[in-house]
Write a protein that holds these residues in place. Structure first.
Motif, mmCIF file in Angstrom:
data_model
loop_
_atom_site.group_PDB
_atom_site.id
_atom_site.type_symbol
_atom_site.label_atom_id
_atom_site.label_comp_id
_atom_site.label_asym_id
_atom_site.label_seq_id
_atom_site.Cartn_x
_atom_site.Cartn_y
_atom_site.Cartn_z
ATOM 1 N N ALA A 50 4.049 8.073 -0.915
ATOM 2 C CA ALA A 50 3.310 8.910 -0.015
ATOM 3 C C ALA A 50 3.291 8.553 1.629
ATOM 4 O O ALA A 50 3.242 7.190 1.599
ATOM 5 C CB ALA A 50 2.126 9.585 -0.313
ATOM 6 N N TYR A 51 2.936 9.150 2.412
ATOM 7 C CA TYR A 51 2.736 8.526 3.517
ATOM 8 C C TYR A 51 1.892 9.409 4.604
ATOM 9 O O TYR A 51 1.460 10.714 4.023
ATOM 10 C CB TYR A 51 4.002 8.604 4.356
ATOM 11 N N LYS A 52 1.209 8.765 5.402
ATOM 12 C CA LYS A 52 0.439 9.588 6.508
ATOM 13 C C LYS A 52 0.634 9.074 7.865
ATOM 14 O O LYS A 52 0.442 8.037 8.143
ATOM 15 C CB LYS A 52 -1.087 9.327 6.371
ATOM 16 N N ILE A 53 1.317 9.939 8.887
ATOM 17 C CA ILE A 53 1.533 9.620 10.165
ATOM 18 C C ILE A 53 0.469 9.868 11.025
ATOM 19 O O ILE A 53 0.000 10.779 11.217
ATOM 20 C CB ILE A 53 3.037 10.168 10.683
ATOM 21 N N PHE B 26 1.697 4.891 1.189
ATOM 22 C CA PHE B 26 1.142 4.318 -0.129
ATOM 23 C C PHE B 26 2.183 4.473 -1.188
ATOM 24 O O PHE B 26 3.116 5.770 -1.207
ATOM 25 C CB PHE B 26 0.375 5.850 -0.323
ATOM 26 N N TYR B 27 2.069 3.434 -1.758
ATOM 27 C CA TYR B 27 3.040 3.287 -3.209
ATOM 28 C C TYR B 27 2.179 3.218 -4.159
ATOM 29 O O TYR B 27 1.130 2.317 -4.517
ATOM 30 C CB TYR B 27 3.624 1.957 -2.895
ATOM 31 N N THR C 279 -3.509 -3.162 1.570
ATOM 32 C CA THR C 279 -4.501 -3.029 0.603
ATOM 33 C C THR C 279 -4.020 -2.897 -0.897
ATOM 34 O O THR C 279 -3.043 -1.989 -0.942
ATOM 35 C CB THR C 279 -5.694 -1.980 0.975
ATOM 36 N N VAL C 280 -4.760 -3.425 -1.969
ATOM 37 C CA VAL C 280 -4.354 -3.221 -3.224
ATOM 38 C C VAL C 280 -5.365 -2.414 -3.915
ATOM 39 O O VAL C 280 -6.962 -2.909 -3.453
ATOM 40 C CB VAL C 280 -3.885 -4.599 -3.959
ATOM 41 N N LYS C 281 -5.271 -1.567 -4.867
ATOM 42 C CA LYS C 281 -6.282 -1.092 -5.845
ATOM 43 C C LYS C 281 -5.729 -0.454 -6.960
ATOM 44 O O LYS C 281 -4.780 0.070 -7.264
ATOM 45 C CB LYS C 281 -6.896 0.138 -4.859
ATOM 46 N N ILE C 282 -6.748 -0.925 -8.082
ATOM 47 C CA ILE C 282 -6.413 -0.405 -9.373
ATOM 48 C C ILE C 282 -6.935 0.911 -9.429
ATOM 49 O O ILE C 282 -8.239 1.108 -9.683
ATOM 50 C CB ILE C 282 -6.896 -1.142 -10.515
ATOM 51 N N ALA C 283 -6.044 2.084 -9.467
ATOM 52 C CA ALA C 283 -6.479 3.358 -9.637
ATOM 53 C C ALA C 283 -7.018 3.751 -10.578
ATOM 54 O O ALA C 283 -8.011 4.781 -10.714
ATOM 55 C CB ALA C 283 -5.434 4.408 -8.946
ATOM 56 N N ASP C 284 -6.457 3.431 -11.634
ATOM 57 C CA ASP C 284 -7.044 3.892 -13.003
ATOM 58 C C ASP C 284 -6.686 2.646 -14.060
ATOM 59 O O ASP C 284 -5.609 2.422 -14.578
ATOM 60 C CB ASP C 284 -6.115 4.959 -13.578
ATOM 61 N N LYS D 13 -2.194 1.213 -6.869
ATOM 62 C CA LYS D 13 -2.009 1.592 -5.474
ATOM 63 C C LYS D 13 -1.905 0.517 -4.609
ATOM 64 O O LYS D 13 -2.769 0.110 -4.372
ATOM 65 C CB LYS D 13 -2.933 2.723 -5.166
ATOM 66 N N LEU D 14 -0.891 0.548 -3.586
ATOM 67 C CA LEU D 14 -0.742 -0.288 -2.721
ATOM 68 C C LEU D 14 -0.587 0.535 -1.380
ATOM 69 O O LEU D 14 0.294 1.611 -1.290
ATOM 70 C CB LEU D 14 0.443 -1.079 -2.721
ATOM 71 N N THR D 15 -1.324 0.074 -0.243
ATOM 72 C CA THR D 15 -1.345 0.789 1.015
ATOM 73 C C THR D 15 -0.778 -0.133 2.020
ATOM 74 O O THR D 15 -1.491 -1.177 2.210
ATOM 75 C CB THR D 15 -2.618 1.427 1.211
ATOM 76 N N VAL D 16 0.358 0.299 2.760
ATOM 77 C CA VAL D 16 0.820 -0.577 3.778
ATOM 78 C C VAL D 16 0.535 -0.033 5.400
ATOM 79 O O VAL D 16 1.091 1.267 5.202
ATOM 80 C CB VAL D 16 1.912 -1.237 3.619
ATOM 81 N N HIS D 17 0.121 -0.305 6.085
ATOM 82 C CA HIS D 17 -0.149 0.273 7.460
ATOM 83 C C HIS D 17 0.789 -0.352 8.544
ATOM 84 O O HIS D 17 1.090 -1.561 8.908
ATOM 85 C CB HIS D 17 -1.579 -0.030 8.006
#
Length: 280
Positions: free
Chosen positions: A141-144, A164-165, A208-213, A220-224
């Protein structure tokens, strides 16, 4: 004639005979009024003798039959006892056979259980191997935040975007938190290492990394990213009313393409916050 009847006949014939002379019979049958006292007494003696011998003979015959009857009853009892013992032996044999059959059935059940367990283990092993060898899905997913400076001559554009991966990793089930360094240094975790292939002057601002569940192992991996991207193609036939397709091309860096399957996530997680007009 049977053996037992022959024995009885022989013993009966060996018994003492009643011996009476013809003269005695005539004397007994004669009924003369002139019989003397001596003759009458003699007849009485003869009759008494015959009667006594007849009684003795009858007693002997009765004893003989009684003995033979006892013998036959004893034999019958022995035969019945033998049959009962034989029947008991047969029942014991049948019980032993049933026990052997039950043991064989238990052995078969145990073998079947072992086979079932082996099948389950084999299936789990195959599933694990399939899971390990099958393509892993990574949802994107993405956010521009900003899109600008579209250059038709250089075929570039500038972008400020967060990508967002999301994927599921069984190794993360049960874990609550994880840091970026822990994730990067843990070789047991899934590392697709996805890069932007059409980047020209693209900078990775943050990650940023996060264990969503923790129950499902959702990660979840988020790269800016901020910088310049190449346009893979341009069509200016309708200029100045042309519409260009500005792509962000992604692919795994080290893993084979067939091992990582990139899929778009729900549209609600993809958005464009800043719209710009073309500057010519």
């Amino acid at each position: 004639m049977t053996e037992h009847s022959e024995e009885i006949k022989g013993e009966y014939q060996d018994s003492p005979d009643i011996i009476v002379n013809d003269k005695d019979i005539k004397d007994i049958n004669s009924d003369s009024k002139n019989d003397s006292l001596v003759n009458i007494e003699k007849k009485i003696d003869v009759l008494n003798n015959v009667y006594t011998k007849a009684i003795e003979r009858s007693i002997n015959v009765l004893e003989l039959f009684s003995n033979r009857l006892d013998q036959l009853e004893n034999r019958l009892s022995a035969i019945e006892s033998s049959k009962i013992e034989s029947s008991k032996d047969e029942k014991e044999k049948d019980k032993s056979k049933d026990k052997v059959k039950d043991k064989d059935k238990e052995k078969e059940k145990t073998k079947d259980k072992v086979k079932d367990k082996d099948k389950e283990k084999s299936k789990e092993k195959k599933d694990k191997e399939t899971e390990e060898t099958a393509a892993r899905k990574v949802y994107v997913a993405y956010k521009i935040n900003c899109l600008s400076e579209i250059n038709a001559i250089l075929s570039t554009f500038k972008i400020d975007v967060k990508i967002f991966y999301t994927w599921y990793d069984p190794a993360l089930i049960g874990r609550k938190k994880i840091s970026e360094s822990e994730y990067m240094n843990d070789s047991s975790l899934f590392h697709p290492e996805i890069i932007v292939t059409n980047g020209h002057d693209l900078e990775e601002k943050s990650k940023t990394v996060k264990i969503a569940d923790s129950k499902t192992g959702e990660f979840k991996l988020t790269v800016h990213y901020v910088g310049t991207l190449y346009m893979t193609s341009m069509d200016l036939k309708l200029f100045p009313f042309d519409c260009q397709n500005l792509q962000i091309q992604l692919k795994p860096y080290k893993m084979p393409l067939e091992d990582v399957l990139l899929e778009p996530k729900s549209a609600s997680e993809c958005c464009l916050e800043h719209h710009v007009t073309h500057e010519w």
